[in-house]
Design a protein around this motif. Structure first.
Motif, PDB file in Angstrom:
ATOM      1  N   UNK A  75      37.174  36.031  34.256  1.00 60.45           N
ATOM      2  CA  UNK A  75      36.303  35.241  33.382  1.00 60.45           C
ATOM      3  C   UNK A  75      34.917  34.997  33.925  1.00 60.45           C
ATOM      4  N   UNK A  76      34.620  35.445  35.128  1.00 56.17           N
ATOM      5  CA  UNK A  76      33.263  35.298  35.683  1.00 56.17           C
ATOM      6  C   UNK A  76      32.383  36.428  35.155  1.00 56.17           C
ATOM      7  N   UNK A  77      31.077  36.319  35.411  1.00 50.95           N
ATOM      8  CA  UNK A  77      30.208  37.396  34.905  1.00 50.95           C
ATOM      9  C   UNK A  77      30.501  38.722  35.613  1.00 50.95           C
ATOM     10  N   UNK A  78      30.892  38.632  36.905  1.00 48.24           N
ATOM     11  CA  UNK A  78      31.301  39.866  37.615  1.00 48.24           C
ATOM     12  C   UNK A  78      32.612  40.391  37.038  1.00 48.24           C
ATOM     13  N   UNK A  79      33.527  39.469  36.717  1.00 46.67           N
ATOM     14  CA  UNK A  79      34.799  39.871  36.125  1.00 46.67           C
ATOM     15  C   UNK A  79      34.598  40.583  34.796  1.00 46.67           C
ATOM     16  N   UNK A  80      33.714  40.005  33.961  1.00 45.20           N
ATOM     17  CA  UNK A  80      33.434  40.656  32.671  1.00 45.20           C
ATOM     18  C   UNK A  80      32.744  42.010  32.876  1.00 45.20           C
ATOM     19  N   UNK A  81      31.835  42.039  33.853  1.00 47.58           N
ATOM     20  CA  UNK A  81      31.133  43.303  34.117  1.00 47.58           C
ATOM     21  C   UNK A  81      32.095  44.404  34.553  1.00 47.58           C
ATOM     22  N   UNK A 130      38.667  49.342  40.323  1.00 53.07           N
ATOM     23  CA  UNK A 130      37.771  48.539  39.476  1.00 53.07           C
ATOM     24  C   UNK A 130      38.572  47.556  38.617  1.00 53.07           C
ATOM     25  N   UNK A 131      39.665  48.024  38.023  1.00 52.23           N
ATOM     26  CA  UNK A 131      40.481  47.151  37.171  1.00 52.23           C
ATOM     27  C   UNK A 131      41.145  46.047  37.995  1.00 52.23           C
ATOM     28  N   UNK A 132      41.561  46.378  39.224  1.00 54.55           N
ATOM     29  CA  UNK A 132      42.189  45.364  40.086  1.00 54.55           C
ATOM     30  C   UNK A 132      41.172  44.281  40.451  1.00 54.55           C
ATOM     31  N   UNK A 133      39.946  44.691  40.768  1.00 55.34           N
ATOM     32  CA  UNK A 133      38.900  43.711  41.062  1.00 55.34           C
ATOM     33  C   UNK A 133      38.594  42.870  39.826  1.00 55.34           C
ATOM     34  N   UNK A 134      38.648  43.494  38.667  1.00 54.74           N
ATOM     35  CA  UNK A 134      38.398  42.773  37.403  1.00 54.74           C
ATOM     36  C   UNK A 134      39.398  41.636  37.213  1.00 54.74           C
ATOM     37  N   UNK A 135      40.650  41.862  37.605  1.00 52.94           N
ATOM     38  CA  UNK A 135      41.675  40.828  37.422  1.00 52.94           C
ATOM     39  C   UNK A 135      41.493  39.667  38.396  1.00 52.94           C
ATOM     40  N   UNK A 136      40.736  39.903  39.502  1.00 53.64           N
ATOM     41  CA  UNK A 136      40.640  38.873  40.536  1.00 53.64           C
ATOM     42  C   UNK A 136      41.995  38.639  41.199  1.00 53.64           C
ATOM     43  N   UNK A 137      42.877  39.619  41.098  1.00 58.10           N
ATOM     44  CA  UNK A 137      44.229  39.562  41.688  1.00 58.10           C
ATOM     45  C   UNK A 137      45.071  38.443  41.058  1.00 58.10           C
ATOM     46  N   UNK A 138      44.779  38.162  39.780  1.00 54.46           N
ATOM     47  CA  UNK A 138      45.584  37.174  39.054  1.00 54.46           C
ATOM     48  C   UNK A 138      46.442  37.911  38.014  1.00 54.46           C
TER      49      UNK A 138
END
Length: 312
Positions: free
Chosen positions: A40-46, A92-100
């Motif tokens: 949900x962060x701007x990096x996460x959305x990016x 990239x997808x794993x980083x997107x999840x933030x490991x959640x």
């Protein structure tokens, strides 16, 4: 390494995928949001947007490879990008999840993506390994030619068995009736032949070997007996009888040995044909998972995006 889709344009897509992965890791490590990193962060959305774009690009490869007249790059180049970007997508997808992760549509989409990438990696392995094994196994003879040769050898085997005796004819027929080529999906993937067919072949071989051994062991005794009888016959009759005495036991031994040779060649070609079928099955089986999983991933990705923007 020989030129292939993996080395296309001096590893152009490998370098691009590594740069993309390294940049994503660097941004993720640099970003320090309140509450910790997540989607949900701007990096996460990016990163999520980047991952979604890569998924759509990977799916487009299935369309591109069927458009033979397209000028949008070579199919080999698209395949190279498909493989390397697919691997980069995992990071990239794993980083997107933030490991959640949890029991929700977001994690389902992530799991499907991992399954698609794993099945694709198996596809790369299969296309690197099995075509050369198929060429070596065929030795210039295609599957159709193998089938025709098996049919020809079986006809020879029946004719030879008929000329030996009825018991040989019966056991050879039983062995031929159990010839098994291909079969269901599991049988094709397993390769080889059913145990029952192997047992019948072994019985036929053992029977012929024993018959051959017995005939050879008795051959000298038969010849000696016939020689004694010939010595008591008139000169002309002695010659003819001598020829027959030499011919009959020897011919049987020769027929049995020829039959054993024919059955052995047939067994070898059946094995090679089943091996060829196994290679083709191992080469194609992954597509039965990769394509449906890719479609399921597209559906889950759409649901994931709708859910995110609905509850944003």
């Amino acid at each position: 390494m020989a030129y292939s889709f993996l080395t296309h344009k001096e590893f152009r897509w490998l370098k691009f995928a590594l740069a993309l992965t390294a940049g994503s890791i660097a941004v993720y490590a640099w970003h320090d949001p309140i509450g910790g990193p997540d989607g949900g962060t701007w990096v996460g959305y990016g990163l999520g947007g980047l991952g979604a774009a890569i998924i759509l690009l990977l799916l487009w490869y299935g369309i591109r490879k069927r458009r033979f007249a397209s000028n949008a790059g070579s199919v080999r180049g698209w395949l190279s990008a498909h493989v390397y970007l697919g691997v980069a997508l995992v990071v990239i997808a794993t980083l997107h999840t933030g490991f959640e992760f949890g029991w929700n549509i977001h994690t389902v989409a992530f799991g499907l993506m991992i399954a698609v990438v794993l099945s694709g990696l198996y596809g790369v392995y299969a296309y690197r390994r099995y075509p050369s094994q198929m060429t070596a196994n065929r030795t210039g003879i295609g599957p159709q030619a193998m089938l025709e040769e098996i049919g020809s050898l079986e006809q020879q085997a029946v004719e030879l068995a008929d000329r030996i005796d009825d018991s040989t004819h019966q056991i050879v027929l039983r062995s031929l009736r159990n010839t098994s080529v291909g079969g269901g999906v599991v049988a094709q993937l397993r390769g080889g032949r059913p145990k029952k067919a192997e047992r019948e072949d072994q019985k036929a071989e053992a029977f012929l070997e024993e018959k051959n051994r017995t005939l050879v062991a008795n051959l000298d005794e038969i010849k000696q007996r016939e020689a004694d009888r010939i010595m008591r016959a008139e000169s002309t009759m002695r010659f003819v009888a001598g020829q027959l005495a030499e011919a009959q036991p020897g011919q049987q031994v020769a027929r049995i040995r020829e039959l054993m040779d024919v059955l052995g060649r047939r067994r070898q070609i059946v094995r090679r044909l089943n091996q060829d079928i196994q290679h083709r099955a191992l080469l194609q089986i992954w597509l039965y998972f990769h394509v449906p999983l890719s479609i399921a991933l597209l559906a889950a990705l759409s649901a994931h995006i709708v859910a995110v923007f609905t509850y944003w």
